[in-house]
Write an enzyme that holds these catalytic residues in place. Sequence first.
Site, PDB file in Angstrom:
ATOM      1  N   ASN A 150       0.800  -1.271   0.116  1.00 29.59           N
ATOM      2  CA  ASN A 150      -0.094  -0.147   0.106  1.00 29.59           C
ATOM      3  C   ASN A 150       1.009   1.131  -0.011  1.00 29.59           C
ATOM      4  O   ASN A 150       1.591   1.592   1.101  1.00 29.59           O
ATOM      5  CB  ASN A 150      -1.019  -0.030   1.396  1.00 29.59           C
ATOM      6  CG  ASN A 150      -1.871   1.240   1.429  1.00 29.59           C
ATOM      7  OD1 ASN A 150      -1.720   2.056   0.506  1.00 29.59           O
ATOM      8  ND2 ASN A 150      -2.364   1.388   2.441  1.00 29.59           N
ATOM      9  N   LYS A 191       0.151   4.034  -0.317  1.00 33.62           N
ATOM     10  CA  LYS A 191      -0.690   5.405   0.332  1.00 33.62           C
ATOM     11  C   LYS A 191      -0.409   6.486  -0.558  1.00 33.62           C
ATOM     12  O   LYS A 191      -0.419   6.550  -1.585  1.00 33.62           O
ATOM     13  CB  LYS A 191      -0.121   5.655   1.847  1.00 33.62           C
ATOM     14  CG  LYS A 191      -0.051   4.291   2.542  1.00 33.62           C
ATOM     15  CD  LYS A 191      -0.012   4.669   3.996  1.00 33.62           C
ATOM     16  CE  LYS A 191      -0.097   2.888   5.088  1.00 33.62           C
ATOM     17  NZ  LYS A 191      -0.144   3.139   6.262  1.00 33.62           N
ATOM     18  N   HIS A 224      -9.393   0.866   5.240  1.00 36.68           N
ATOM     19  CA  HIS A 224      -8.308   1.105   6.014  1.00 36.68           C
ATOM     20  C   HIS A 224      -8.212   2.294   7.154  1.00 36.68           C
ATOM     21  O   HIS A 224      -9.295   2.963   7.046  1.00 36.68           O
ATOM     22  CB  HIS A 224      -7.183   1.623   4.878  1.00 36.68           C
ATOM     23  CG  HIS A 224      -5.738   1.676   5.311  1.00 36.68           C
ATOM     24  ND1 HIS A 224      -5.507   2.750   6.244  1.00 36.68           N
ATOM     25  CD2 HIS A 224      -4.820   0.845   5.005  1.00 36.68           C
ATOM     26  CE1 HIS A 224      -3.956   2.709   6.530  1.00 36.68           C
ATOM     27  NE2 HIS A 224      -3.716   1.314   5.916  1.00 36.68           N
ATOM     28  N   GLU A 256      -6.534   4.571   7.932  1.00 36.06           N
ATOM     29  CA  GLU A 256      -6.377   6.058   7.841  1.00 36.06           C
ATOM     30  C   GLU A 256      -8.032   6.519   7.058  1.00 36.06           C
ATOM     31  O   GLU A 256      -8.203   7.660   7.413  1.00 36.06           O
ATOM     32  CB  GLU A 256      -5.457   6.082   6.722  1.00 36.06           C
ATOM     33  CG  GLU A 256      -3.936   6.152   7.316  1.00 36.06           C
ATOM     34  CD  GLU A 256      -2.952   5.519   6.901  1.00 36.06           C
ATOM     35  OE1 GLU A 256      -2.997   5.313   5.477  1.00 36.06           O
ATOM     36  OE2 GLU A 256      -2.035   4.789   7.353  1.00 36.06           O
ATOM     37  N   GLU A 316      -5.009  -5.096  10.482  1.00 35.21           N
ATOM     38  CA  GLU A 316      -3.923  -3.857  10.848  1.00 35.21           C
ATOM     39  C   GLU A 316      -4.196  -2.968  12.203  1.00 35.21           C
ATOM     40  O   GLU A 316      -5.092  -2.211  12.102  1.00 35.21           O
ATOM     41  CB  GLU A 316      -4.039  -3.064   9.736  1.00 35.21           C
ATOM     42  CG  GLU A 316      -3.835  -3.470   8.288  1.00 35.21           C
ATOM     43  CD  GLU A 316      -3.111  -2.472   7.419  1.00 35.21           C
ATOM     44  OE1 GLU A 316      -2.138  -2.642   7.026  1.00 35.21           O
ATOM     45  OE2 GLU A 316      -3.999  -1.480   6.826  1.00 35.21           O
ATOM     46  N   GLY A 372       2.594   2.452  10.690  1.00 33.05           N
ATOM     47  CA  GLY A 372       3.551   3.620  10.581  1.00 33.05           C
ATOM     48  C   GLY A 372       4.257   4.007  11.821  1.00 33.05           C
ATOM     49  O   GLY A 372       4.853   5.102  11.788  1.00 33.05           O
TER      50      GLY A 372
HETATM   51  P1  13P Z   1       3.183   0.500   7.675  1.00 34.50           P
HETATM   52  O1  13P Z   1       3.602  -0.878   6.936  1.00 34.50           O
HETATM   53  O2  13P Z   1       3.759   1.881   7.199  1.00 34.50           O
HETATM   54  O3  13P Z   1       3.110   0.546   9.181  1.00 34.50           O
HETATM   55  O4  13P Z   1       1.559   0.801   7.047  1.00 34.50           O
HETATM   56  C1  13P Z   1       0.721  -0.494   7.187  1.00 34.50           C
HETATM   57  C2  13P Z   1      -0.395  -0.200   6.519  1.00 34.50           C
HETATM   58  O5  13P Z   1      -1.290   0.622   6.776  1.00 34.50           O
HETATM   59  C3  13P Z   1      -0.502  -0.768   5.179  1.00 34.50           C
HETATM   60  O6  13P Z   1      -2.153  -0.604   4.877  1.00 34.50           O
END
Ligand code: 13P
Length: 247
Positions: free
Chosen positions: A9, A11, A93, A95, A163, A169
């Site tokens: 991902n 992002k 997700h 976010e 997740e 992150g």
């Molecule tokens: P990170 O691997 O940067 O922690 O992000 C995970 C994520 O949100 C994948 O969708």
Amino acid sequence: SGKFFVGGNWKCNGTKDSITKLVSDLNSAKLETDVDVVVAPPFVYIDQVKNTLSDRIEISGQNSWVGKGGAFTGEISVEQLKDIGAKWVILGHSERRHVIGEDDQFIGKKAAYALSEGLGVIACIGEKLEERESGKTFDVCFQQLKAFADAVSSWDNIVIAYEPVWAIGTGKVATPLQAQEVHVAVRDWLKKNISAEVASKTRIIYGGSVNGGNCAELAKQEDIDGFLVGGASLKGPEFATIVNSVT
Ligand code: 13P
């Protein structure tokens, strides 16, 4: 259970130049054959990626509109994702849930619509830190899962991504046992609420600070069927290491 599945991902990251480099690194990486590999570029770069990336890797959207396209300024429709060659879409997700404010019902509707149009759905669930600390991890995950279950009529084309929000992150990866515990609970929920067949067939992948160094231990867990990778998916060789952690 099921074929190992690794998604990258990206992002809201990248430029034409950085993505040219990433695609070239992915094209030259040696990837284990027995793994489904998917990347989710920002919408504006999907065409570039589709035209340059090896067909070995499938493309996902990071989001999609809840219904047929039309007068919805700023949105991207499922039809458009399909038109540009995407096979998957990431929905729910954290976010989008917690930064942008999408709720369970809206996400469920998006999933149902994307599936009805033939896209695969990477359905994300996961608890926040305070929810884990107050013992609500399972409640939160099951509620999010139920919203997907209530909306969709088939699980054939769904991959569940667990997740935990506190691990995304942050560099604070869940321990293999913490992840395994939730994956087992999710599988058990599917068994009780959907069917034994769906429980055993559905891939449950882990996301949250997965990297080249911690993927092997996580991949060993019985119920971890792959990964959804954020930051580390922006580096071709490291993403390849994660893909190749299949056991
Ligand atoms: P990170 O691997 O940067 O922690 O992000 C995970 C994520 O949100 C994948 O969708």
